[in-house]
Design an enzyme around this catalytic site. Structure first.
Site, PDB file in Angstrom:
ATOM      1  N   ARG A 163       0.832  -1.210   0.000  1.00 22.30           N
ATOM      2  CA  ARG A 163       0.000   0.000   0.000  1.00 22.30           C
ATOM      3  C   ARG A 163       0.870   1.265   0.000  1.00 22.30           C
ATOM      4  O   ARG A 163       0.531   2.265   0.622  1.00 22.30           O
ATOM      5  CB  ARG A 163      -0.955   0.025   1.195  1.00 22.30           C
ATOM      6  CG  ARG A 163      -1.848  -1.210   1.321  1.00 22.30           C
ATOM      7  CD  ARG A 163      -3.153  -1.078   0.579  1.00 22.30           C
ATOM      8  NE  ARG A 163      -4.003  -0.042   1.089  1.00 22.30           N
ATOM      9  CZ  ARG A 163      -5.096  -0.252   1.829  1.00 22.30           C
ATOM     10  NH1 ARG A 163      -5.453  -1.465   2.157  1.00 22.30           N
ATOM     11  NH2 ARG A 163      -5.835   0.746   2.209  1.00 22.30           N
TER      12      ARG A 163
ATOM     13  N   ARG B 206      -2.853   7.594   1.233  1.00 21.93           N
ATOM     14  CA  ARG B 206      -3.192   8.852   1.925  1.00 21.93           C
ATOM     15  C   ARG B 206      -2.113   9.434   2.814  1.00 21.93           C
ATOM     16  O   ARG B 206      -2.181  10.596   3.179  1.00 21.93           O
ATOM     17  CB  ARG B 206      -4.475   8.643   2.746  1.00 21.93           C
ATOM     18  CG  ARG B 206      -5.711   8.634   1.873  1.00 21.93           C
ATOM     19  CD  ARG B 206      -6.888   8.073   2.618  1.00 21.93           C
ATOM     20  NE  ARG B 206      -6.640   6.683   2.915  1.00 21.93           N
ATOM     21  CZ  ARG B 206      -7.480   5.901   3.574  1.00 21.93           C
ATOM     22  NH1 ARG B 206      -8.602   6.393   4.046  1.00 21.93           N
ATOM     23  NH2 ARG B 206      -7.189   4.638   3.785  1.00 21.93           N
TER      24      ARG B 206
ATOM     25  N   ARG C 110      -6.567  13.023  -4.718  1.00 23.88           N
ATOM     26  CA  ARG C 110      -7.839  12.522  -4.185  1.00 23.88           C
ATOM     27  C   ARG C 110      -8.819  13.631  -3.832  1.00 23.88           C
ATOM     28  O   ARG C 110     -10.022  13.397  -3.719  1.00 23.88           O
ATOM     29  CB  ARG C 110      -7.579  11.636  -2.963  1.00 23.88           C
ATOM     30  CG  ARG C 110      -7.292  10.206  -3.302  1.00 23.88           C
ATOM     31  CD  ARG C 110      -8.559   9.443  -3.736  1.00 23.88           C
ATOM     32  NE  ARG C 110      -9.339   9.014  -2.582  1.00 23.88           N
ATOM     33  CZ  ARG C 110     -10.505   9.520  -2.236  1.00 23.88           C
ATOM     34  NH1 ARG C 110     -11.061  10.470  -2.954  1.00 23.88           N
ATOM     35  NH2 ARG C 110     -11.136   9.081  -1.180  1.00 23.88           N
TER      36      ARG C 110
ATOM     37  N   ASP D 106      -7.327  -1.458  -6.484  1.00 25.20           N
ATOM     38  CA  ASP D 106      -7.717  -2.076  -5.222  1.00 25.20           C
ATOM     39  C   ASP D 106      -8.109  -3.519  -5.509  1.00 25.20           C
ATOM     40  O   ASP D 106      -8.574  -3.828  -6.608  1.00 25.20           O
ATOM     41  CB  ASP D 106      -8.892  -1.336  -4.590  1.00 25.20           C
ATOM     42  CG  ASP D 106      -9.107  -1.800  -3.149  1.00 25.20           C
ATOM     43  OD1 ASP D 106      -8.450  -1.254  -2.246  1.00 25.20           O
ATOM     44  OD2 ASP D 106      -9.907  -2.729  -2.930  1.00 25.20           O
TER      45      ASP D 106
ATOM     46  N   TYR E  93     -15.453 -10.073   1.428  1.00 22.49           N
ATOM     47  CA  TYR E  93     -16.136  -8.792   1.183  1.00 22.49           C
ATOM     48  C   TYR E  93     -17.451  -9.007   0.441  1.00 22.49           C
ATOM     49  O   TYR E  93     -18.453  -8.347   0.724  1.00 22.49           O
ATOM     50  CB  TYR E  93     -15.244  -7.837   0.384  1.00 22.49           C
ATOM     51  CG  TYR E  93     -14.151  -7.230   1.234  1.00 22.49           C
ATOM     52  CD1 TYR E  93     -14.430  -6.191   2.119  1.00 22.49           C
ATOM     53  CD2 TYR E  93     -12.847  -7.690   1.170  1.00 22.49           C
ATOM     54  CE1 TYR E  93     -13.437  -5.640   2.917  1.00 22.49           C
ATOM     55  CE2 TYR E  93     -11.840  -7.147   1.953  1.00 22.49           C
ATOM     56  CZ  TYR E  93     -12.146  -6.122   2.828  1.00 22.49           C
ATOM     57  OH  TYR E  93     -11.169  -5.574   3.613  1.00 22.49           O
TER      58      TYR E  93
HETATM   59  O1  CP3 Z   1       0.060  -1.152  -2.532  1.00 20.19           O
HETATM   60  C1  CP3 Z   1      -0.342  -0.208  -3.266  1.00 20.19           C
HETATM   61  O2  CP3 Z   1       0.128   0.946  -3.198  1.00 20.19           O
HETATM   62  C2  CP3 Z   1      -1.388  -0.517  -4.321  1.00 20.19           C
HETATM   63  C3  CP3 Z   1      -2.708  -0.158  -4.020  1.00 20.19           C
HETATM   64  C4  CP3 Z   1      -3.603  -0.981  -3.100  1.00 20.19           C
HETATM   65  C5  CP3 Z   1      -4.743  -0.404  -2.479  1.00 20.19           C
HETATM   66  N1  CP3 Z   1      -5.410  -1.406  -1.839  1.00 20.19           N
HETATM   67  C6  CP3 Z   1      -5.140   1.006  -2.576  1.00 20.19           C
HETATM   68  C7  CP3 Z   1      -6.176   1.555  -1.680  1.00 20.19           C
HETATM   69  C8  CP3 Z   1      -3.578  -2.337  -2.774  1.00 20.19           C
HETATM   70  C9  CP3 Z   1      -2.560  -3.403  -3.137  1.00 20.19           C
HETATM   71  C10 CP3 Z   1      -4.728  -2.594  -1.964  1.00 20.19           C
HETATM   72  C11 CP3 Z   1      -5.063  -3.931  -1.454  1.00 20.19           C
HETATM   73  C12 CP3 Z   1      -6.222  -4.094  -0.562  1.00 20.19           C
HETATM   74  N2  CP3 Z   1      -7.403  -3.405  -0.561  1.00 20.19           N
HETATM   75  C13 CP3 Z   1      -6.324  -5.112   0.413  1.00 20.19           C
HETATM   76  C14 CP3 Z   1      -5.289  -6.174   0.670  1.00 20.19           C
HETATM   77  C15 CP3 Z   1      -4.157  -5.721   1.483  1.00 20.19           C
HETATM   78  C16 CP3 Z   1      -4.505  -5.161   2.820  1.00 20.19           C
HETATM   79  O3  CP3 Z   1      -4.167  -4.009   3.061  1.00 20.19           O
HETATM   80  O4  CP3 Z   1      -5.073  -5.912   3.620  1.00 20.19           O
HETATM   81  C17 CP3 Z   1      -7.571  -4.981   1.042  1.00 20.19           C
HETATM   82  C18 CP3 Z   1      -8.119  -5.834   2.165  1.00 20.19           C
HETATM   83  C19 CP3 Z   1      -8.262  -3.902   0.413  1.00 20.19           C
HETATM   84  C20 CP3 Z   1      -9.629  -3.444   0.684  1.00 20.19           C
HETATM   85  C21 CP3 Z   1      -9.678  -2.021   1.029  1.00 20.19           C
HETATM   86  N3  CP3 Z   1      -9.484  -0.995   0.130  1.00 20.19           N
HETATM   87  C22 CP3 Z   1      -9.951  -1.438   2.278  1.00 20.19           C
HETATM   88  C23 CP3 Z   1     -10.231  -2.220   3.555  1.00 20.19           C
HETATM   89  C24 CP3 Z   1      -9.945  -0.052   2.082  1.00 20.19           C
HETATM   90  C25 CP3 Z   1     -10.323   1.022   3.058  1.00 20.19           C
HETATM   91  C26 CP3 Z   1      -9.470   1.049   4.249  1.00 20.19           C
HETATM   92  C27 CP3 Z   1      -8.648   2.275   4.199  1.00 20.19           C
HETATM   93  O5  CP3 Z   1      -7.429   2.143   3.973  1.00 20.19           O
HETATM   94  O6  CP3 Z   1      -9.259   3.324   4.377  1.00 20.19           O
HETATM   95  C28 CP3 Z   1      -9.606   0.223   0.735  1.00 20.19           C
HETATM   96  C29 CP3 Z   1      -9.430   1.525   0.088  1.00 20.19           C
HETATM   97  C30 CP3 Z   1      -8.086   1.814  -0.503  1.00 20.19           C
HETATM   98  N4  CP3 Z   1      -7.347   0.950  -1.251  1.00 20.19           N
HETATM   99  C31 CP3 Z   1      -7.373   3.050  -0.418  1.00 20.19           C
HETATM  100  C32 CP3 Z   1      -6.192   2.891  -1.147  1.00 20.19           C
HETATM  101  C33 CP3 Z   1      -5.124   3.926  -1.386  1.00 20.19           C
HETATM  102  C34 CP3 Z   1      -7.871   4.303   0.284  1.00 20.19           C
HETATM  103  C35 CP3 Z   1      -8.851   4.963  -0.618  1.00 20.19           C
HETATM  104  C36 CP3 Z   1      -8.881   6.468  -0.488  1.00 20.19           C
HETATM  105  O7  CP3 Z   1      -8.039   7.144  -1.089  1.00 20.19           O
HETATM  106  O8  CP3 Z   1      -9.783   6.959   0.196  1.00 20.19           O
END
Ligand code: CP3
Length: 336
Positions: A25, A29, A38, A74, A147
């Protein structure tokens, strides 16, 4: 600038120097550059606009000089074309969760070249601009199913466990469609230029070893075995009690969280895999001396195992201080 292939060499067992570093990730943010973009577009719009997704993918590479980029998207983006309504608030929310046989029957297997063309366009653009490898990724079938079944994150995943045991036919139908979709999606990412792919199984650790072997592992194996021509990294959180099963997988590397040391994991896995990890992302909120202390322990263990890719044990958190990320990356890059 010459292409930095340290990650690839490490996954091939050809690295005797310092480990490559990237962070799960790594775009997000905690970076002001990301928050600026964003403030203008929604998260899903960002994922669906190749030029913007490319810009965000490059941000942490430019800021920290990481050894690898990861596709900005994502894990849940590819389930939208299977037939669910997906929203981010910012946590994922699915208004029409999959709970019955009729729901599972309604789900489609994705055709990534068409349904996810915007991601393939983004990958081509990213590869053309990067001088480090681009890691493609997907969610693992079970984590995606979590999910789809709950409709959002959950504390105890009761709906998932109820469906697994009370509606096994529906559960397996969903898992099969997810495994097929995920395999096709990762194959298409490789075809479009990703030399490495990672599959995130964030929620695998909520089940017992018995259930992991019976209901999760077969679909993980199906996806791993279907991807050719790229290195495969499987990251399953809280999974060290599953290692006797996981060690049979045919992949290059395993992601490891911070609940086990790298040497303990290497031993339990018979030194079969390069290990990726495994600093607690919360440590990036500590002072630099503490970060150094734990990073050095991980670097030292990394020398005693089959191969090491430095990473966190889970995704970087939104409020992480940027200067601490820089400190960690500089420290790993100046190790030997
Ligand atoms: O690694 C990277 O930079 C690539 C991008 C990436 C995102 N999500 C961007 C993201 C990757 C590889 C993920 C994987 C992901 N997404 C997982 C598996 C890994 C982990 O962290 O457990 C899971 C479970 C998700 C599901 C998900 N997406 C959640 C639970 C959330 C919200 C939680 C939070 O962080 O607020 C997201 C949103 C998300 N995915 C954001 C980003 C940058 C935040 C979105 C925003 O800008 O508001």
């Amino acid at each position: 600038m010459a292409f930095n292939d340290l990650l690839i060499r490490t996954l091939e067992g050809q690295n005797s120097g310092r480990p490559p570093i990237w962070l799960m990730r790594q775009a997000g943010r905690y970076m002001a550059e990301y928050r600026e973009i964003r403030s203008r577009v929604s998260f899903l719009e960002l994922c669906k606009t190749p030029e913007l997704a490319c810009e965000v993918t490059l941000q942490p590479i430019e800021a920290f000089g990481l050894d690898s980029a990861i596709l900005f998207s994502d894990i849940l983006v590819p389930i939208e074309p299977m037939g669910v309504n997906l929203d981010f608030k910012p946590a994922p929310y699915i208004a029409d969760p999959v709970r019955t046989l009729a729901d599972a029957e309604r789900m489609k297997v994705v055709n990534p070249a068409e349904d996810l063309k915007f991601i393939m366009d983004a990958i081509k653009l990213m590869v053309s601009k990067l001088n480090v490898p681009l890691i493609g990724f997907s969610g693992a079938p079970f984590t995606l199913a979590c999910y789809m079944i709950e409709g959002e994150g959950s504390k105890n995943f009761l709906e998932v466990k109820k469906m697994m045991h009370n509606e096994e036919k529906a559960f397996r139908m969903l898992m099969e469609k997810l495994a097929e979709s995920t395999a096709a999606y990762l194959q298409e990412q490789v075809k479009n230029g990703c030399p490495v792919v990672q599959m995130f199984d964030t929620w695998a650790g909520i089940v017992s070893p018995y259930e992991y072997e019976e209901f999760i592992y077969p679909y993980v194996k199906q996806v791993v075995d279907s991807v050719e021509g790229a290195h495969f990294i499987y990251f399953a959180k809280d999974s060290s009690s599953f290692y006797p099963v996981i060690k049979q997988l045919n992949c290059s590397a395993l992601g490891v969280d911070w609940k086990i040391t790298l040497e303990q994991a290497d031993k339990a896995l018979d030194s079969k895999f390069t290990l990726q990890g495994n600093m607690d992302p919360a440590l990036l909120f500590a002072d630099k001396a503490t970060i150094t202390k734990y990073a050095e322990k991980i670097l030292a263990e990394g020398k005693n195992i089959k191969g090491h890719v430095f990473n966190l044990g889970h995704g970087i958190m939104p409020k992480t201080p940027v200067e601490n990320v820089k400190h960690l990356v500089d420290l790993v890059k100046s190790s030997d």
